[in-house]
Design a protein around this motif. Structure first.
Motif, PDB file in Angstrom:
ATOM      1  N   ASP A   1      54.821  17.590  -5.274  1.00 60.52           N
ATOM      2  CA  ASP A   1      54.193  16.518  -6.054  1.00 60.52           C
ATOM      3  C   ASP A   1      54.250  16.814  -7.552  1.00 60.52           C
ATOM      4  N   VAL A   2      53.954  18.057  -7.906  1.00 65.17           N
ATOM      5  CA  VAL A   2      53.966  18.450  -9.325  1.00 65.17           C
ATOM      6  C   VAL A   2      55.378  18.270  -9.901  1.00 65.17           C
ATOM      7  N   GLU A   3      56.366  18.689  -9.138  1.00 67.20           N
ATOM      8  CA  GLU A   3      57.769  18.524  -9.581  1.00 67.20           C
ATOM      9  C   GLU A   3      58.112  17.057  -9.818  1.00 67.20           C
ATOM     10  N   LYS A   4      57.687  16.204  -8.899  1.00 66.40           N
ATOM     11  CA  LYS A   4      57.971  14.763  -9.023  1.00 66.40           C
ATOM     12  C   LYS A   4      57.314  14.189 -10.279  1.00 66.40           C
ATOM     13  N   LEU A   5      56.093  14.620 -10.543  1.00 71.50           N
ATOM     14  CA  LEU A   5      55.385  14.114 -11.731  1.00 71.50           C
ATOM     15  C   LEU A   5      56.040  14.608 -13.019  1.00 71.50           C
ATOM     16  N   GLN A   6      56.545  15.847 -12.988  1.00 70.36           N
ATOM     17  CA  GLN A   6      57.251  16.381 -14.154  1.00 70.36           C
ATOM     18  C   GLN A   6      58.518  15.563 -14.421  1.00 70.36           C
ATOM     19  N   ARG A   7      59.255  15.288 -13.349  1.00 70.93           N
ATOM     20  CA  ARG A   7      60.493  14.505 -13.497  1.00 70.93           C
ATOM     21  C   ARG A   7      60.193  13.081 -13.971  1.00 70.93           C
ATOM     22  N   ALA A   8      59.060  12.552 -13.528  1.00 69.93           N
ATOM     23  CA  ALA A   8      58.680  11.180 -13.897  1.00 69.93           C
ATOM     24  C   ALA A   8      58.154  11.090 -15.336  1.00 69.93           C
ATOM     25  N   LYS A   9      57.950  12.261 -15.963  1.00 69.79           N
ATOM     26  CA  LYS A   9      57.429  12.339 -17.339  1.00 69.79           C
ATOM     27  C   LYS A   9      55.984  11.807 -17.459  1.00 69.79           C
ATOM     28  N   CYS A  10      55.198  12.092 -16.414  1.00 74.17           N
ATOM     29  CA  CYS A  10      53.763  11.781 -16.447  1.00 74.17           C
ATOM     30  C   CYS A  10      53.100  12.759 -17.421  1.00 74.17           C
ATOM     31  N   ASP A  11      52.088  12.311 -18.157  1.00 77.89           N
ATOM     32  CA  ASP A  11      51.468  13.165 -19.173  1.00 77.89           C
ATOM     33  C   ASP A  11      50.460  14.157 -18.589  1.00 77.89           C
ATOM     34  N   TYR A  12      49.579  13.647 -17.712  1.00 78.91           N
ATOM     35  CA  TYR A  12      48.514  14.505 -17.172  1.00 78.91           C
ATOM     36  C   TYR A  12      48.397  14.330 -15.657  1.00 78.91           C
ATOM     37  N   LEU A  13      48.138  15.437 -14.983  1.00 77.04           N
ATOM     38  CA  LEU A  13      47.767  15.407 -13.571  1.00 77.04           C
ATOM     39  C   LEU A  13      46.338  15.929 -13.468  1.00 77.04           C
ATOM     40  N   PHE A  14      45.448  15.094 -12.957  1.00 76.79           N
ATOM     41  CA  PHE A  14      44.067  15.514 -12.725  1.00 76.79           C
ATOM     42  C   PHE A  14      43.947  15.850 -11.241  1.00 76.79           C
ATOM     43  N   MET A  15      43.692  17.134 -10.958  1.00 72.19           N
ATOM     44  CA  MET A  15      43.696  17.613  -9.565  1.00 72.19           C
ATOM     45  C   MET A  15      42.443  18.466  -9.316  1.00 72.19           C
ATOM     46  N   PRO A  16      41.293  17.804  -9.148  1.00 74.29           N
ATOM     47  CA  PRO A  16      40.041  18.551  -8.959  1.00 74.29           C
ATOM     48  C   PRO A  16      39.840  18.976  -7.508  1.00 74.29           C
ATOM     49  N   SER A  17      38.926  19.919  -7.298  1.00 75.61           N
ATOM     50  CA  SER A  17      38.545  20.321  -5.934  1.00 75.61           C
ATOM     51  C   SER A  17      37.453  19.377  -5.429  1.00 75.61           C
ATOM     52  N   VAL A  18      37.181  19.440  -4.132  1.00 78.55           N
ATOM     53  CA  VAL A  18      36.102  18.626  -3.547  1.00 78.55           C
ATOM     54  C   VAL A  18      34.763  19.004  -4.193  1.00 78.55           C
ATOM     55  N   GLU A  19      34.577  20.311  -4.410  1.00 79.49           N
ATOM     56  CA  GLU A  19      33.315  20.796  -5.010  1.00 79.49           C
ATOM     57  C   GLU A  19      33.143  20.265  -6.445  1.00 79.49           C
ATOM     58  N   GLU A  20      34.247  20.091  -7.127  1.00 80.42           N
ATOM     59  CA  GLU A  20      34.204  19.580  -8.504  1.00 80.42           C
ATOM     60  C   GLU A  20      33.778  18.107  -8.525  1.00 80.42           C
ATOM     61  N   MET A  21      34.179  17.362  -7.490  1.00 82.63           N
ATOM     62  CA  MET A  21      33.923  15.921  -7.486  1.00 82.63           C
ATOM     63  C   MET A  21      32.622  15.514  -6.793  1.00 82.63           C
ATOM     64  N   TYR A  22      32.138  16.360  -5.863  1.00 74.26           N
ATOM     65  CA  TYR A  22      30.953  15.975  -5.091  1.00 74.26           C
ATOM     66  C   TYR A  22      29.873  17.051  -5.149  1.00 74.26           C
ATOM     67  N   ALA A  23      28.632  16.600  -5.394  1.00 76.56           N
ATOM     68  CA  ALA A  23      27.482  17.507  -5.292  1.00 76.56           C
ATOM     69  C   ALA A  23      27.019  17.518  -3.828  1.00 76.56           C
ATOM     70  N   LYS A  24      26.380  18.608  -3.411  1.00 74.49           N
ATOM     71  CA  LYS A  24      25.889  18.700  -2.029  1.00 74.49           C
ATOM     72  C   LYS A  24      24.858  17.601  -1.759  1.00 74.49           C
ATOM     73  N   GLY A  25      24.993  16.982  -0.592  1.00 74.36           N
ATOM     74  CA  GLY A  25      23.996  15.983  -0.190  1.00 74.36           C
ATOM     75  C   GLY A  25      24.076  14.667  -0.949  1.00 74.36           C
ATOM     76  N   GLU A  26      25.165  14.453  -1.661  1.00 69.49           N
ATOM     77  CA  GLU A  26      25.302  13.238  -2.467  1.00 69.49           C
ATOM     78  C   GLU A  26      25.437  12.001  -1.567  1.00 69.49           C
ATOM     79  N   THR A  27      24.779  10.902  -1.952  1.00 68.14           N
ATOM     80  CA  THR A  27      24.903   9.664  -1.162  1.00 68.14           C
ATOM     81  C   THR A  27      25.396   8.527  -2.060  1.00 68.14           C
ATOM     82  N   TRP A  28      25.910   7.498  -1.408  1.00 65.68           N
ATOM     83  CA  TRP A  28      26.471   6.365  -2.153  1.00 65.68           C
ATOM     84  C   TRP A  28      26.447   5.142  -1.257  1.00 65.68           C
TER      85      TRP A  28
END
Length: 279
Positions: A79-106
């Motif tokens: 995936d990273v290679e494809k994005l490099q070839r496509a000349k994408c500027d940024y890849l945001f690739m967070p972990s689950v822990e980075e995106m969700y707090a424990k016990g979070e509801t929605w």
């Protein structure tokens, strides 16, 4: 040069700096396993914006089947290679822990959109989708966000969420990209065996049949004939409907909609595929 960002704080900082400079920011949210459909979205974003961000995040809250989450392909290096070839500027690739707090509801009131079609077959799916897309929009602060038409209902759900929160982002629906023989590109296609792949071509062929017969045959006759084309094992049809593209409500006659759309979902072997065609 592609820059890979893994934390919310850094991505937000970069996005804010881009916006302060008065630049436009295009955003393509993905779950990875990138194919030409995704790359098409990225190319369009690059063409229409000063900066393009792609995110890769396999979102656990939108899977109602744990084994489906487990099986979801994650070829990060490719995936990273494809994005490099496509000349994408940024890849945001967070972990689950980075995106969700424990016990979070929605919970977001999406009305009938949440309970029909994909919503009926995948309960809670669109709650998970809106939960993560809202988080990503808050972090990336896009001017324009690009989604593929293959997920027709998802695009409508995201538009509804943007409306409910009054978010300053344009949602742009881009045409489905297909393999040469017609199968809609999907990260799940890798799970198809050669024989299943051949059978899966029936999905797009059936949609084309509906489109080709629209002007000469009544809707219910076309729909009944189309369904018989998708009843041979190992294809298990979950739904095939013709709806008004503006509301997703089923129609019973062609003249009931300015933009009729045929939508389907089917399992081919163990792999669940969706597709649609604007008629």
């Amino acid at each position: 040069m592609l820059q890979i960002i893994t934390t919310k704080a850094e991505m937000q900082q970069i996005a804010t700096a881009i916006k302060v400079q008065g630049k436009t920011l295009g955003f393509v949210p993905t779950m990875g396993a990138l194919h030409n459909g995704h790359l098409n979205l990225i190319a369009r974003s690059i063409e229409e914006n000063d900066i393009t961000v792609c995110s890769i995040f396999v979102n656990p809250t939108q899977f109602n089947d744990p084994s489906d989450l487990e099986r979801y392909p994650r070829p990060v290096e490719a995936d990273v290679e494809k994005l490099q070839r496509a000349k994408c500027d940024y890849l945001f690739m967070p972990s689950v822990e980075e995106m969700y707090a424990k016990g979070e509801t929605w919970h977001l009131d999406l009305g009938y959109l949440e309970n029909i079609l994909e919503g009926a077959f995948r309960p809670g799916h669109y709650q998970g989708v809106t939960q993560i897309v809202k988080k990503l929009f808050d972090i990336v602060q896009p001017t324009n966000a690009y989604f593929g038409q293959k997920d027709f209902q998802q695009v409508m759900v995201v538009k509804k969420m943007v409306e409910l929160f009054n978010l300053p982002v344009n949602i742009i629906r881009c045409p489905t990209v297909r393999e040469e023989e017609g199968l809609a590109m999907s990260s799940r296609n890798v799970h198809l065996s050669d024989s299943e792949h051949k059978l899966a071509l029936k999905l797009s062929q059936t949609l084309t049949f509906i489109k080709n017969n629209r002007l000469t045959t009544g809707l219910s006759d076309v729909l009944n004939e189309a369904k018989t084309q998708l009843t041979s094992p190992p294809i298990v049809l979950e739904y095939l409907v013709i709806v008004d593209g503006a509301t997703l409500n089923e129609i019973t006659a062609w003249e009931q909609s300015k933009e009729p759309v045929a939508l389907l979902a089917a399992k081919v072997g163990k792999t669940r595929l969706i597709d649609n065609m604007v008629l």
